[in-house]
Design an enzyme around this catalytic site. Structure first.
Site, mmCIF file in Angstrom:
data_model
loop_
_atom_site.group_PDB
_atom_site.id
_atom_site.type_symbol
_atom_site.label_atom_id
_atom_site.label_comp_id
_atom_site.label_asym_id
_atom_site.label_seq_id
_atom_site.Cartn_x
_atom_site.Cartn_y
_atom_site.Cartn_z
ATOM 1 C CE1 TYR A 1 5.347 -15.943 5.907
ATOM 2 C CE2 TYR A 1 4.729 -17.445 4.164
ATOM 3 C CZ TYR A 1 5.696 -16.863 4.936
ATOM 4 O OH TYR A 1 7.008 -17.184 4.742
ATOM 5 C CD GLU B 1 7.048 -18.620 -3.099
ATOM 6 O OE1 GLU B 1 8.141 -18.139 -2.750
ATOM 7 O OE2 GLU B 1 6.405 -19.387 -2.369
ATOM 8 C CG ASN C 1 8.962 -14.644 6.167
ATOM 9 O OD1 ASN C 1 9.156 -15.751 6.667
ATOM 10 N ND2 ASN C 1 8.607 -14.469 4.921
ATOM 11 C CD GLU C 2 12.936 -17.817 4.602
ATOM 12 O OE1 GLU C 2 12.784 -17.138 3.576
ATOM 13 O OE2 GLU C 2 13.069 -19.051 4.591
ATOM 14 C CD GLU D 1 9.338 -21.169 4.857
ATOM 15 O OE1 GLU D 1 10.137 -21.370 3.930
ATOM 16 O OE2 GLU D 1 8.707 -20.104 4.977
ATOM 17 C CE1 TYR E 1 6.066 -23.398 -2.550
ATOM 18 C CE2 TYR E 1 6.669 -25.504 -1.608
ATOM 19 C CZ TYR E 1 6.927 -24.163 -1.811
ATOM 20 O OH TYR E 1 8.058 -23.594 -1.254
#
Ligand SMILES: *[C@@H]1O[C@H](CO)[C@@H](O)[C@H](O)[C@H]1NC(C)=O
Ligand SMILES: *[C@@H]1O[C@H](CO)[C@@H](O)[C@H](O)[C@H]1NC(C)=O
Ligand SMILES: *[C@@H]1O[C@H](CO)[C@@H](O)[C@H](O)[C@H]1NC(C)=O
Ligand SMILES: *[C@@H]1O[C@H](CO)[C@@H](O)[C@H](O)[C@H]1NC(C)=O
Ligand SMILES: *[C@@H]1O[C@H](CO)[C@@H](O)[C@H](O)[C@H]1NC(C)=O
Length: 624
Positions: free
Chosen positions: A75, A121, A180-181, A260, A330
């Site tokens: 990103y 996040e 993004n989505e 993803e 993660y």
């Protein structure tokens, strides 16, 4: 209009005839990508440059390549690069272009996700905190003019700098994601998506792959896709044939792509650390690669939300506000500290069936420096401290952090109360400590609505701290009720608005502002929120060796290692107990190690600098 494969083929021919032998395109007839004319399957891992200490970029990229990944995805957070409107910052860990050059040197391809909304996040989903204050009627992620103008201005700066890094121009970038989505955003504003796409095309040209990413659901794909983009899906499991069949309905031919694929999951304070099985991860990856899909693993290596870069989940009115931990481990194959886990080796074994793998650099060394006694210095309200690290202003009615042009950290509202009465404080974000003449009266959590308390005359200080801005893009992030920090509603005294406040702004970005003058004091009084503790040991801080600050026993606040802000600690809520202190943070004058803690809830006498990371401590959700 020409069928798309003809356009692609024509462009390919043009690229070849113009002398460039480099091309990366979708082959709509053979349902594959083609790199330089050859069939190509990308095996990509997400790794965000800004979540990794810059001296470690190469180590992490070599570990990515070592495990058989040929591509890295990242990103680009707008707020990190334009923290103040009009002032761009690509320095240090934010130097995207050096990251791209390094990828190029290491022969790793790159997929870019410039947002402008990134979720991830990350603090405010990547939006600058000044953006919502641009207009009262601004509407994020839509074609509303003020929002769009600001996005296009930012892209007008960013995108031209990316042109030389595109694959066909000799760089590593094979594609860019548009938004993004976006299909998860109820706004479903196709004009917005089309406007972004046009800007990308105008600046980057016709040749570069532009793609979308959405969950594998019809509703999401209907809203998130455009016929002129290559539309992909993201998922962590389930029936891959069904997911890719659905994806195919939104493209006129082309490869199956999962942009993803989740080998782990995100974590929140007060919630158990999430784990995902390494066997399930490896098997699903194998299944997708055997199917011929191109895959990006989110995250291959998560890294850290240093300083105040962790975001929060939060829906309407942020009533379900759930801040993210400082660690962005993660449960990924490469741990927060860049260590190869068993999941890593399983994945490497899978990838080796589809392409080359390479030697893997060793784990970086970790060191226990041992115990550091933490001595009380004073309060963040101490004038000496404020003079060095803060600033003062005045508000008629108490304004939010953002309206005072600060993004995170601490804000203090001070008012002398002249007569006895009842104080009513509405919503505060995310936590307020009310002090009268230096004594703690009450703590107000962000989840409480109006708190009332009787006061006698004296000096009232309301200390408020931010736990990070929401990054959930399916709500109106620009709504003040959803994003604003500090005092966000009128403060009443005997039912009348209380006006004319002295305000202290303490961004607490780093401790380089703080010259420790004056005597360190022993804590001869009751603990107060906003206390500064200093610990120092006469040991050489080794820039090639990592350590972890164990905050067990402390409450909630922020930790600094040397000058660097490691991020928020909150062991009372858990599960993260240790903060990652990478070797490169040792800095120039490394003959001593210095730790600062600004603590709001519960002090302890010491911290331990340990070689063991502990992200899986006990949790207590009632702390939120
Ligand atoms: C997966 O989806 C495909 C296509 O929709 C279907 O034919 C197949 O039966 C599904 N497999 C399972 C195990 O459900
Ligand atoms: C690297 O670190 C991980 C996690 O800390 C550990 O499980 C693994 O055994 C280490 N690998 C080596 C080769 O020491
Ligand atoms: C809280 O007080 C504000 C005024 O400060 C008022 O507008 C609001 O309705 C009150 N909310 C609740 C839940 O009582
Ligand atoms: C603030 O800190 C300085 C330096 O340690 C100290 O001399 C001074 O007394 C402190 N002020 C207050 C009000 O505690
Ligand atoms: C810091 O410490 C190491 C020894 O651990 C030393 O080699 C190095 O030169 C020191 N200074 C800097 C700026 O890294």
């Amino acid at each position: 209009m020409l069928p798309r494969y003809l356009i692609t083929t024509t462009l390919l021919l043009l690229a070849l005839s113009s002398g460039s032998d480099r091309s990366f395109v979708v082959d709509h007839e053979s349902n594959c990508f083609r790199k330089d004319g050859q069939k190509y399957q990308f095996i990509s891992g997400s790794m965000h440059y800004y979540r990794i200490p810059r001296p470690y970029w190469k180590d992490r990229l070599l570990k990515l390549k070592g495990a058989g990944f040929n591509t890295v995805q990242t990103y680009i957070p707008w707020n990190l690069h334009e923290p103040v409107k009009g002032q761009l910052d690509f320095s240090g860990r934010k130097d995207l272009f050096s990251y791209l050059k390094l990828c190029s040197e290491l022969e790793i391809l790159v997929l870019l996700r410039p947002g402008p909304f990134i979720a991830a996040e990350f603090e405010f989903g990547g939006f600058p905190s000044w953006l919502p204050t641009e207009s009262k009627t601004i509407s994020f992620r839509s074609s509303e003019p003020v929002y769009l103008k600001n996005v296009l201005t930012w892209y007008g700066e960013l995108l031209p700098m990316l042109v030389e890094h595109l694959y066909h121009n000799g760089g590593p970038v094979i594609g860019l994601q548009v938004e993004n989505e976006y299909g998860s955003n109820p706004a479903c504003d196709k004009v917005y998506l089309e406007t972004l796409t046009k800007q990308f095309r105008d600046i980057l040209g016709q040749e570069i792959l532009l793609y979308t990413v959405d969950g594998p659901g019809k509703g999401m794909l209907d809203c998130g896709t455009l016929p002129e983009l290559y539309n992909t899906v993201d998922f962590g499991g389930g029936n891959i044939t069904a997911h890719f069949d659905l994806q195919a309905q939104y493209n006129s031919g082309g490869p199956p792509v999962n942009t993803e694929f989740y080998p782990g999951w995100l974590s929140h304070w007060g919630h158990k650390f999430p784990s995902k099985s390494r066997t399930a991860t490896a098997n699903k990856l194998d299944e997708m690669l055997a199917y011929g899909a191109s895959v990006n693993m989110y995250m291959f290596h998560g890294g850290s939300n240093f300083a105040y870069t962790s975001g929060a989940k939060g829906n309407k009115d942020a009533t379900d506000f759930e801040p993210h931990t400082t660690s962005y481990d993660y449960d990924a194959p490469l741990s927060e500290a860049g260590d190869t886990t068993m999941k890593y080796w399983d994945i490497r074994a899978v990838n080796s069936k589809y392409g080359p793998v390479y030697d893997v650099p060793k784990n970086t060394t970790k060191k226990s420096y041992g115990m550091v006694d933490m001595k009380y210095w004073g309060s963040v309200l101490n004038d000496t401290f404020i003079r060095q690290c803060g600033s003062k202003t005045q508000n008629v009615r108490p304004l939010s952090l953002e309206e005072n042009k600060q993004t995170n950290g601490v804000i203090v509202y001070t008012k002398v109360i002249a007569k006895p009465g009842t104080l009513t404080v509405g919503k505060v974000r995310d936590r307020a400590y009310l002090l009268l003449d230096g004594k703690l009266l009450i703590t107000i959590k962000g989840s409480s609505s109006n708190s009332s308390i009787g006061l006698v005359p004296g000096k009232l200080d309301i200390i408020v701290l931010s736990d990070g801005h929401i990054n959930t893009g399916h709500v109106h992030m620009e709504n003040p009720r959803n994003y604003m920090k500090g005092i966000t509603e009128p403060v009443l005294y005997d039912s009348e608005p209380l006006l004319n406040w002295d305000v202290t702004l303490l961004p607490l970005e780093s401790m380089s502002c703080f010259q420790n003058v004056g005597q360190e004091r022993s804590l001869d009084q009751q603990f107060l929120p906003g206390s500064i503790y200093i610990g120092q040991i006469a040991k050489t801080c080794d820039p090639t060796t990592d350590t972890f600050v164990d905050t067990t026993g402390w409450g909630k606040g922020v930790v600094f290692f040397q000058d660097q802000n490691l991020g928020r600690h909150w062991p009372l809520a858990g599960p993260q107990l240790t903060l990652y202190a990478p070797g490169p943070f040792c800095g120039e004058s490394n003959s001593t190690i210095t730790v600062h803690i600004v603590e709001f809830e519960q002090p302890a006498g010491h911290v331990i600098l340990t070689d063991q990371h502990n992200l899986r401590g006990p949790v207590d959700h009632s702390q939120l």
